[in-house]
Scaffold this motif. Structure first.
Motif, mmCIF file in Angstrom:
data_model
loop_
_atom_site.group_PDB
_atom_site.id
_atom_site.type_symbol
_atom_site.label_atom_id
_atom_site.label_comp_id
_atom_site.label_asym_id
_atom_site.label_seq_id
_atom_site.Cartn_x
_atom_site.Cartn_y
_atom_site.Cartn_z
ATOM 1 N N GLY A 1 0.779 -1.231 0.000
ATOM 2 C CA GLY A 1 0.000 0.000 0.000
ATOM 3 C C GLY A 1 0.811 1.282 0.000
ATOM 4 N N ILE A 2 2.096 1.159 -0.315
ATOM 5 C CA ILE A 2 2.931 2.359 -0.373
ATOM 6 C C ILE A 2 2.630 3.082 -1.674
ATOM 7 C CG2 ILE A 2 5.281 3.256 -0.503
ATOM 8 C CD1 ILE A 2 6.141 0.923 1.252
ATOM 9 N N ALA A 3 2.203 4.338 -1.536
ATOM 10 C CA ALA A 3 1.840 5.139 -2.699
ATOM 11 C C ALA A 3 2.161 6.604 -2.420
ATOM 12 C CB ALA A 3 0.354 4.980 -3.007
ATOM 13 N N ILE A 4 2.318 7.351 -3.496
ATOM 14 C CA ILE A 4 2.501 8.790 -3.375
ATOM 15 C C ILE A 4 1.192 9.448 -3.749
ATOM 16 C CG2 ILE A 4 3.733 10.798 -4.266
ATOM 17 C CD1 ILE A 4 6.136 9.010 -4.762
ATOM 18 N N ARG A 5 0.699 10.283 -2.865
ATOM 19 C CA ARG A 5 -0.568 10.959 -3.080
ATOM 20 C C ARG A 5 -0.342 12.442 -3.337
ATOM 21 N NH1 ARG A 5 -4.383 7.291 -1.613
ATOM 22 N NH2 ARG A 5 -3.628 5.556 -0.381
ATOM 23 N N GLN A 6 -1.291 13.064 -4.002
ATOM 24 C CA GLN A 6 -1.140 14.468 -4.411
ATOM 25 C C GLN A 6 -0.922 15.399 -3.234
ATOM 26 O OE1 GLN A 6 -0.784 15.689 -7.580
ATOM 27 N NE2 GLN A 6 -0.195 17.519 -6.443
ATOM 28 N N ASP A 7 -1.675 15.228 -2.146
ATOM 29 C CA ASP A 7 -1.487 16.129 -1.010
ATOM 30 C C ASP A 7 -0.147 15.888 -0.305
ATOM 31 O OD1 ASP A 7 -2.423 13.717 -0.105
ATOM 32 O OD2 ASP A 7 -3.706 14.556 1.456
ATOM 33 N N ALA A 8 0.408 14.682 -0.416
ATOM 34 C CA ALA A 8 1.747 14.420 0.111
ATOM 35 C C ALA A 8 2.805 15.130 -0.728
ATOM 36 C CB ALA A 8 2.022 12.927 0.157
ATOM 37 N N VAL A 9 2.604 15.181 -2.038
ATOM 38 C CA VAL A 9 3.519 15.920 -2.914
ATOM 39 C C VAL A 9 3.489 17.400 -2.550
ATOM 40 C CG1 VAL A 9 3.968 16.625 -5.303
ATOM 41 C CG2 VAL A 9 3.351 14.258 -4.803
ATOM 42 N N ASP A 10 2.288 17.939 -2.378
ATOM 43 C CA ASP A 10 2.155 19.347 -1.996
ATOM 44 C C ASP A 10 2.826 19.620 -0.651
ATOM 45 O OD1 ASP A 10 0.697 19.655 -4.314
ATOM 46 O OD2 ASP A 10 -1.253 19.578 -3.301
ATOM 47 N N LEU A 11 2.596 18.735 0.327
ATOM 48 C CA LEU A 11 3.193 18.896 1.647
ATOM 49 C C LEU A 11 4.723 18.835 1.574
ATOM 50 C CD1 LEU A 11 2.855 19.121 4.737
ATOM 51 C CD2 LEU A 11 2.776 16.613 4.784
ATOM 52 N N ALA A 12 5.263 17.928 0.790
ATOM 53 C CA ALA A 12 6.716 17.803 0.655
ATOM 54 C C ALA A 12 7.320 19.055 0.012
ATOM 55 C CB ALA A 12 7.065 16.561 -0.160
ATOM 56 N N ILE A 13 6.661 19.569 -1.004
ATOM 57 C CA ILE A 13 7.161 20.779 -1.672
ATOM 58 C C ILE A 13 7.115 21.975 -0.725
ATOM 59 C CG2 ILE A 13 6.660 22.449 -3.506
ATOM 60 C CD1 ILE A 13 5.775 20.017 -5.219
ATOM 61 N N TYR A 14 5.991 22.154 -0.013
ATOM 62 C CA TYR A 14 5.873 23.260 0.942
ATOM 63 C C TYR A 14 6.920 23.134 2.053
ATOM 64 C CZ TYR A 14 1.557 25.210 -0.935
ATOM 65 O OH TYR A 14 0.631 25.807 -1.745
ATOM 66 N N THR A 15 7.097 21.923 2.557
ATOM 67 C CA THR A 15 8.075 21.691 3.626
ATOM 68 C C THR A 15 9.483 21.987 3.146
ATOM 69 O OG1 THR A 15 6.642 20.011 4.598
ATOM 70 C CG2 THR A 15 8.955 19.985 5.255
ATOM 71 N N PHE A 16 9.825 21.531 1.946
ATOM 72 C CA PHE A 16 11.163 21.749 1.399
ATOM 73 C C PHE A 16 11.485 23.233 1.308
ATOM 74 C CE2 PHE A 16 14.041 22.476 -2.158
ATOM 75 C CZ PHE A 16 15.090 21.619 -1.839
ATOM 76 N N PHE A 17 10.603 23.994 0.708
ATOM 77 C CA PHE A 17 10.882 25.415 0.526
ATOM 78 C C PHE A 17 10.787 26.209 1.827
ATOM 79 C CE2 PHE A 17 10.213 24.371 -3.952
ATOM 80 C CZ PHE A 17 11.377 24.929 -4.454
ATOM 81 N N ARG A 18 9.950 25.794 2.744
ATOM 82 C CA ARG A 18 9.881 26.477 4.032
ATOM 83 C C ARG A 18 11.166 26.258 4.823
ATOM 84 N NH1 ARG A 18 4.943 26.442 8.136
ATOM 85 N NH2 ARG A 18 4.335 28.149 6.810
ATOM 86 N N ILE A 19 11.666 25.029 4.827
ATOM 87 C CA ILE A 19 12.924 24.744 5.521
ATOM 88 C C ILE A 19 14.059 25.539 4.887
ATOM 89 C CG2 ILE A 19 14.672 22.969 5.923
ATOM 90 C CD1 ILE A 19 12.338 20.980 6.324
ATOM 91 N N PHE A 20 14.132 25.539 3.559
ATOM 92 C CA PHE A 20 15.222 26.252 2.903
ATOM 93 C C PHE A 20 15.116 27.761 3.069
ATOM 94 C CE2 PHE A 20 16.770 22.407 1.222
ATOM 95 C CZ PHE A 20 18.079 22.679 0.855
ATOM 96 N N ALA A 21 13.916 28.294 3.113
ATOM 97 C CA ALA A 21 13.756 29.733 3.342
ATOM 98 C C ALA A 21 14.237 30.092 4.749
ATOM 99 C CB ALA A 21 12.304 30.147 3.153
ATOM 100 N N CYS A 22 13.823 29.326 5.739
ATOM 101 C CA CYS A 22 14.235 29.614 7.113
ATOM 102 C C CYS A 22 15.724 29.369 7.309
ATOM 103 C CB CYS A 22 13.424 28.764 8.093
ATOM 104 S SG CYS A 22 11.710 29.274 8.213
ATOM 105 N N PHE A 23 16.238 28.298 6.736
ATOM 106 C CA PHE A 23 17.660 28.029 6.904
ATOM 107 C C PHE A 23 18.516 29.062 6.169
ATOM 108 C CE2 PHE A 23 21.710 25.878 6.469
ATOM 109 C CZ PHE A 23 21.927 25.553 7.792
ATOM 110 N N SER A 24 18.015 29.582 5.074
ATOM 111 C CA SER A 24 18.736 30.648 4.379
ATOM 112 C C SER A 24 18.803 31.911 5.233
ATOM 113 C CB SER A 24 18.073 30.961 3.049
ATOM 114 O OG SER A 24 18.217 29.877 2.182
ATOM 115 N N CYS A 25 17.747 32.187 5.980
ATOM 116 C CA CYS A 25 17.784 33.325 6.900
ATOM 117 C C CYS A 25 18.848 33.109 7.976
ATOM 118 C CB CYS A 25 16.419 33.530 7.554
ATOM 119 S SG CYS A 25 15.137 34.087 6.424
#
Length: 169
Positions: free
Chosen positions: A99-123
């Protein structure tokens, strides 16, 4: 090339800028990034910090990449974990294995998390790469941060760089 954050913090074009301004810029943008929860703003903050670090402060892009490489690995691992184990929406990709699958809202969450972490870490990178640690700790002392917090921060900073020197990064 050995990465020496203290040397970089002491030898860039923003070293002489008032440390209170740099702390206010870094912390202010980080707090705004965390409050807004907006992907476009996260990308803009990441790009702005990159321009400030590499373009204005004249810190080499290679040094910046070296600085951001370790958090990048953890961020990517976190986002991969989010992709496979979170989400309840439409299936984008199915492994047909337990049952391992990639779902659309997981893709959205991963993208948001990635850029939020990089924005904060860049600060944080902006502050860490352009301001010597002694100035940061002195500024914290002036704004009445408890002395024990400052001492713990200094001990952590020293321990991290002793460790990095021992493993010769």
């Amino acid at each position: 090339m050995k990465f020496d954050m203290d040397y970089i913090a002491h030898h860039n074009r923003l070293t002489l800028m008032n440390s209170y301004y740099k702390i206010a810029i870094a912390m202010g943008l980080m707090i705004i990034t965390l409050i807004l929860n907006n992907l476009y703003f996260d990308v803009i903050i990441f790009a702005l910090m990159l321009i400030l670090i590499v373009g204005v402060a004249r810190i080499s892009f290679k040094s910046y990449l070296k600085f951001i490489s370790i958090p990048a690995v953890f961020t990517i691992l976190t986002c991969v974990f989010l992709l496979f184990f979170f989400g309840t929406g439409n299936i984008v990709w199915d492994s047909h294995f337990y049952g391992i699958a990639i779902r659309q809202d997981a893709v959205d969450l991963a993208i948001y998390t990635f850029f939020r972490i990089f924005a904060c870490f860049s600060c944080l990178g902006f502050l860490g790469l352009t301001t010597p640690i002694a100035e940061v700790l002195h500024s914290l002392e002036v704004i009445k941060v408890p002395k024990i917090v400052i001492e713990i921060a200094l001990l952590m900073y020293n321990t991290i760089f002793i460790f990095l020197n021992e493993i010769d990064i």
